[in-house]
Structures are given as structure tokens and as C-alpha cells.
Design a protein around this motif. Structure first.
Motif: not given
Length: 342
Positions: A318-326
Motif C-alpha cells: 500500500d506504499g507504507r515504508v518502515l526504515i529500520h536503523g535510525t
């Protein structure tokens, strides 16, 4: 006029002359994004004698920038300097009579009006659509012309958006593009195309500042194929445009449901990016594009991309993004823009 000798060759050009040069010396310009296009344009504008230039950028100088971002060098990388600061230092050495204001920030709906409303022209040196729609909202709301530019691979484009004279950006691109994520970091870019587009942006900025007729086309250039294409956009105004016709500034309005939303997830060293509108992504196509930049895994529901051992970017359908590491939202936005794009 002081410094006549400095600008003598420019004054001799009939399109500018002494009257035009005086206008430039009193002008104020904001450059949003001090990367490839922004550094080229800033260099020309400072040498041309623009009185005040505000540089707005959120990033620091990286080694990969030196191939095309002309105001930076290896010392800037070693010192981990913010781009706006490094550019200001170089520009001050080129022309100390110009006031260069370095603003280290991410342009967003909270600060866009404050940073852009007081200038005569805005220059687009960004690498993402959402910031351009934000610039367009400020442009129309305050009647400030802006010069759009973009470059990736061997291709580039530019256009002048002048409120009340030309179609606005939202007339030309009514919807925020989804799934078109080509960026310099995923498919590369040649430095000559950024030089060419940035130089054209500088010329169009000068025209706007002295009251000369600006280009009425959306110009597209490919330096590898040596192709040029001009699209006349003078009649492209949308009579139902939400922005320039109805003065509905959705990208400045938190309640409009259009903007990207960023939130740091407590205790998880993760930033979540989502759209209030559903933007379905083609995960297979995105995965193919990202393979050359890192490890890609996934399934029918999500894609996981790891550009390095410390960072993981998860993209949902659906376009949602998780950026792990910060948990740094500005860093997360940079990573998103760098690899995912709009």
C-alpha cells in the motif's frame, strides 16, 4: 554601481545591460536542494551578482556527490560538512559581495512559507515530487515564480512556473506520481546533464529577475542520445486546478490527506513513512530496480531492501515504508528519497 568591472561582460550582453544588472544586485533567490542542480545554479547566480541567495538542504556531503556536485571537494567529505555550509563557504570565496544564507533543514509544510515567502524566485534543486508540490503551493499562494529542474541517468528537464502567467506544476502533473522511483542512486546520472539543466535553470532565473520573457516550454534533454524535445505548456492551464485556480493549498494543509507522514516508532530505532492516500506499489518492479544497490528479499505482501548492514527498508504494497536503523526522521527521509523515490 559598485564592482562594474566584475560584471562588465554580463552588462555588455544586450539582454541584461546595466539596468538588468542593478535588478540582479537587489534580487533574492532561494535554492531548495544543494545537490547537482543546486550547486550548478548557485555557482552561476553568485557569479552573476544576485544580491541574496538562500541555500536550503538537509544532507551532508558524501563521496559519491563529488562526481557531479560542483561546489564540493574531498575535504568537505572528510569533515562531514552539511551541503549548505560547504556550498556557502565556496560561494563566499567566489563572490564575497553576495549574501549567502545557508539553512540546514528539511523543507516541509512547517517551514516552507517562512523560508520561501520572502524571495523573488525559487529554484528547484530537489530530487522528489512531494517537495516540488510544496514549492508550487508556496509559489501560487505568494505569487513567486519558480524554476523546476530534474535530472537522472542521461536525461533532464526544466520548466518555468510563473503564477498568473504559466500553468502551475499541479496543472501539468495533477497527481503525485506513484511507483516511478528512478533516482540517481538507483540508475545513476551523468554529470554533463546536471550541468546543462542547472545552467538553464540559472538562465531562466536571471530572466525572471530582470523581467525578460522566460521560456514557455517544458524542455527535455538526453545527452547520451543527443536528443532535445520541447513541449509548449503555455496553454496547459487546468481550469479546475485545485492550486492555481481554486487556491486550495493541499501540500501546506495538514488536513488535506495528501502529504507523506513520518513518525519515529518509540523504542524500535525505526521511522515509519506512510501516505494518507493509498499508493499501491509494484513490489516486483521495485525489487528489480533495487537489486543492484543491496540485498532484496520479500513476498507478496512486502519487500525488504538492505543497502548496508545497518539499514533495512521495508516497503508494503500500500506504499507504507518502515526504515529500520535510525529514529532520525530527516535521515529516514533522505534514505527514502535516495532509494525509493516517488
Amino acid at each position: 554601481m559598485d564592482n562594474v568591472e566584475r560584471y562588465s561582460r554580463q552588462i555588455l550582453f544586450s539582454g541584461i545591460g546595466e539596468e538588468g544588472q542593478l535588478k540582479l544586485l537587489k534580487s533574492r533567490v532561494a535554492i531548495v536542494g544543494v545537490g547537482a542542480l543546486g550547486t550548478i545554479c548557485a555557482n552561476h547566480l553568485v557569479r552573476s551578482g544576485i544580491g541574496y541567495i538562500r541555500l536550503i538542504d538537509r544532507d551532508v556531503v558524501d563521496l559519491s556527490n563529488l562526481q557531479r556536485q560542483s561546489l564540493f571537494n574531498e575535504e568537505d567529505v572528510r569533515l562531514n560538512l552539511p551541503k549548505a555550509v560547504a556550498a556557502k563557504k565556496r560561494l563566499n570565496n567566489i563572490n564575497s559581495t553576495v549574501t549567502v544564507d545557508a539553512v540546514i533543514t528539511d523543507l516541509n509544510l512547517d517551514n516552507a512559507e517562512e523560508l520561501l515567502a520572502g524571495v523573488d524566485v525559487i529554484v528547484d534543486g530537489t530530487d522528489n515530487f512531494m517537495t516540488r508540490y510544496l514549492i508550487n503551493d508556496v509559489s501560487i499562494k505568494y505569487g513567486i515564480p519558480w524554476v523546476h529542474g530534474a535530472a537522472v541517468s542521461s536525461r533532464g528537464m526544466f520548466a518555468v512556473i510563473n503564477p498568473g502567467v504559466t500553468p502551475c506544476y499541479r496543472c501539468l502533473f495533477p497527481q503525485v506520481p506513484a511507483g516511478r522511483g528512478e533516482t540517481c542512486d538507483t540508475i545513476g546520472v551523468l554529470s554533463p546533464i546536471t550541468d546543462i539543466v542547472g545552467s538553464f535553470q540559472a538562465v531562466e532565473t536571471i530572466k525572471l529577475l530582470i523581467g525578460a520573457a522566460a521560456n514557455s516550454n517544458l524542455e527535455q534533454i538526453d545527452v547520451w542520445d543527443t536528443s532535445l524535445f520541447s513541449m509548449d505548456i503555455s496553454d496547459g492551464k487546468n481550469p479546475q486546478c485545485p492550486t492555481c485556480v481554486h487556491h486550495q493549498f493541499d501540500f501546506l494543509d495538514r488536513l488535506s490527506g495528501i502529504q507523506e507522514s513520518y513518525s519515529s516508532l518509540c523504542g524500535r530505532d525505526t521511522v515509519q513513512i506512510y501516505f494518507r492516500e493509498n499508493r499501491e506499489r509494484d513490489l516486483k518492479l521495485l525489487g528489480e530496480r533495487l537489486k543492484q544497490n543491496g540485498k532484496v528479499t520479500g513476498n507478496q505482501f512486502l519487500l525488504r531492501f538492505s543497502p548496508d548492514k545497518d539499514t533495512s527498508i521495508v516497503v508494503f504494497k500500500d506504499g507504507r515504508v518502515l526504515i529500520h536503523g535510525t529514529n532520525d526522521i530527516v535521515k529516514a527521509k533522505s534514505l527514502y528519497s535516495k532509494y525509493i523515490g516517488n
